[in-house]
Design an enzyme around this catalytic site. Structure first.
Site, PDB file in Angstrom:
ATOM      1  N   ASP A 125      -5.414   2.506  -3.276  1.00  0.00           N
ATOM      2  CA  ASP A 125      -4.099   3.135  -3.139  1.00  0.00           C
ATOM      3  C   ASP A 125      -3.903   4.215  -4.196  1.00  0.00           C
ATOM      4  O   ASP A 125      -3.317   5.274  -3.927  1.00  0.00           O
ATOM      5  CB  ASP A 125      -2.991   2.093  -3.261  1.00  0.00           C
ATOM      6  N   GLY A 184      -2.555  -5.458 -12.092  1.00  0.00           N
ATOM      7  CA  GLY A 184      -1.493  -5.090 -11.166  1.00  0.00           C
ATOM      8  C   GLY A 184      -1.842  -3.874 -10.343  1.00  0.00           C
ATOM      9  O   GLY A 184      -2.827  -3.176 -10.591  1.00  0.00           O
ATOM     10  N   LYS A 197       0.809  -1.205   0.000  1.00  0.00           N
ATOM     11  CA  LYS A 197       0.000   0.000   0.000  1.00  0.00           C
ATOM     12  C   LYS A 197       0.853   1.270   0.000  1.00  0.00           C
ATOM     13  O   LYS A 197       0.537   2.243  -0.686  1.00  0.00           O
ATOM     14  CB  LYS A 197      -0.968  -0.005   1.185  1.00  0.00           C
ATOM     15  N   THR A 250     -14.725   5.976   0.335  1.00  0.00           N
ATOM     16  CA  THR A 250     -14.708   5.548  -1.063  1.00  0.00           C
ATOM     17  C   THR A 250     -15.702   4.400  -1.246  1.00  0.00           C
ATOM     18  O   THR A 250     -15.711   3.443  -0.475  1.00  0.00           O
ATOM     19  CB  THR A 250     -13.302   5.102  -1.490  1.00  0.00           C
ATOM     20  N   ASN A 274     -10.766  10.246  -7.882  1.00  0.00           N
ATOM     21  CA  ASN A 274     -11.785   9.299  -8.321  1.00  0.00           C
ATOM     22  C   ASN A 274     -11.546   8.899  -9.781  1.00  0.00           C
ATOM     23  O   ASN A 274     -11.643   7.721 -10.150  1.00  0.00           O
ATOM     24  CB  ASN A 274     -13.162   9.943  -8.159  1.00  0.00           C
TER      25      ASN A 274
END
Length: 304
Positions: free
Chosen positions: A251, A286, A40, A219, A275
């Site tokens: 992330d 990935g 992250k 989110t 966004n």
């Protein structure tokens, strides 16, 4: 323009793709195995760097082949690695299964578990910078990092994932909390589900709010983002895209948001930008490699 400092995890993601996820005790045939730089902290740093922010990553890598590969990849993305130290263990590793555009993840911390307060002690934070962290390094390290950031006048952004309970003291050090509805429900001790209306989500966010001036961003994937900015509530609409791999989408959002905040962009516009960036990332395989450039995000926003 301020800078982005990310204290967080660095992993190698080992991704297995299959037509469906196995049930407990079941073996299914997979399609392929892929190796992607992730973690992250690294993902968020790559996202911010690719979007034009001067970005420093603070963390640890193991003395193994994955460590060397990860360092090379991150350096190639323009991330400052002067604060990434070596640890006498294996690098963080994530085992990911992707099937039907969804994923399951098992994370083995490795060197990430050894990121300590001394790693963040000499970070040159100043007013206008943005300090970002997540829950894949020890929480006392995050607290030390945010204490330094707030003392310097920097903005603190926390993505409390994977979700775990945190102290009120740590939460109070956070200027902007970015999390999904599942993480919000867990931290606030409330039941939330995918279909909950905005009013209920905002009510739970208010329960969690640690300071009157704290911002909480929730989110909601394709449903967009809800933001409780101090006492103001607003929504950023979602973007309908065909998702290929959702790994790293959150992330990407956090890194993009940090890049915009460091550039002095107001919160509402920064969230719309983040966004759009995340909507691009889910259309690629990935985590780290899926992060978009500023030009790609501008093209999406320009298309409406």
């Amino acid at each position: 323009m301020g800078r982005v400092f990310v204290a967080g995890s660095i992993n190698m993601d080992v991704v297995a793709t299959a037509d469906r996820h196995p049930k407990v005790g079941e073996t299914v045939a997979g399609r392929e195995v892929l190796y992607f730089p992730g973690g992250k902290g690294a993902n968020q740093a790559v996202a911010a760097s690719r979007l034009g922010a001067k970005t420093t990553l603070i963390g640890r890598l193991g003395r193994d082949a994955f460590g060397a590969e990860l360092r090379a990849f991150l350096g190639a993305q323009g991330v400052d690695l002067g604060s990434v130290r070596e640890a006498n263990t294996h690098s963080g590793t994530a085992i990911i299964t992707v099937a039907a555009s969804d994923n399951t993840i098992v994370v083995i911390p490795g060197s990430n578990a050894l990121v300590g307060a001394d790693d963040v002690a000499d970070v040159p934070l100043t007013k206008g910078d943005v300090a970002v962290s997540q829950f894949e390094i020890p929480l006392p390290t995050i607290a030390a990092f945010f204490q330094r950031a707030r003392a310097a006048g920097a903005t603190t952004v926390l993505n409390p994932a994977p979700a775990q309970k945190m102290s009120g003291e740590l939460l109070a050090l956070v200027d902007i909390l970015v999390l999904n509805e599942t993480e919000l429900g867990y931290l606030a001790g409330a039941e939330l589900s995918d279909g909950d209306e905005a009013a209920k989500i905002f009510a739970v966010a208010r329960q969690l709010q640690a300071r009157a001036d704290q911002t909480i961003c929730i989110t909601l994937g394709k449903r967009g983002v809800l933001a409780l900015a101090a006492s103001e509530e607003f929504a950023v609409p979602g973007r309908a895209v065909k998702a290929v791999d959702t790994t790293g989408a959150g992330d990407c959002f956090v890194g993009a948001l940090a890049s915009q905040l460091a550039d002095g962009v107001p919160l509402r516009a920064a969230l719309a930008f983040a966004n759009a960036a995340a909507s691009i990332s889910v259309q690629r395989m990935g985590a780290g490699p899926s992060m978009p450039t500023a030009a790609e995000v501008a093209a999406v926003l320009g298309a409406g």
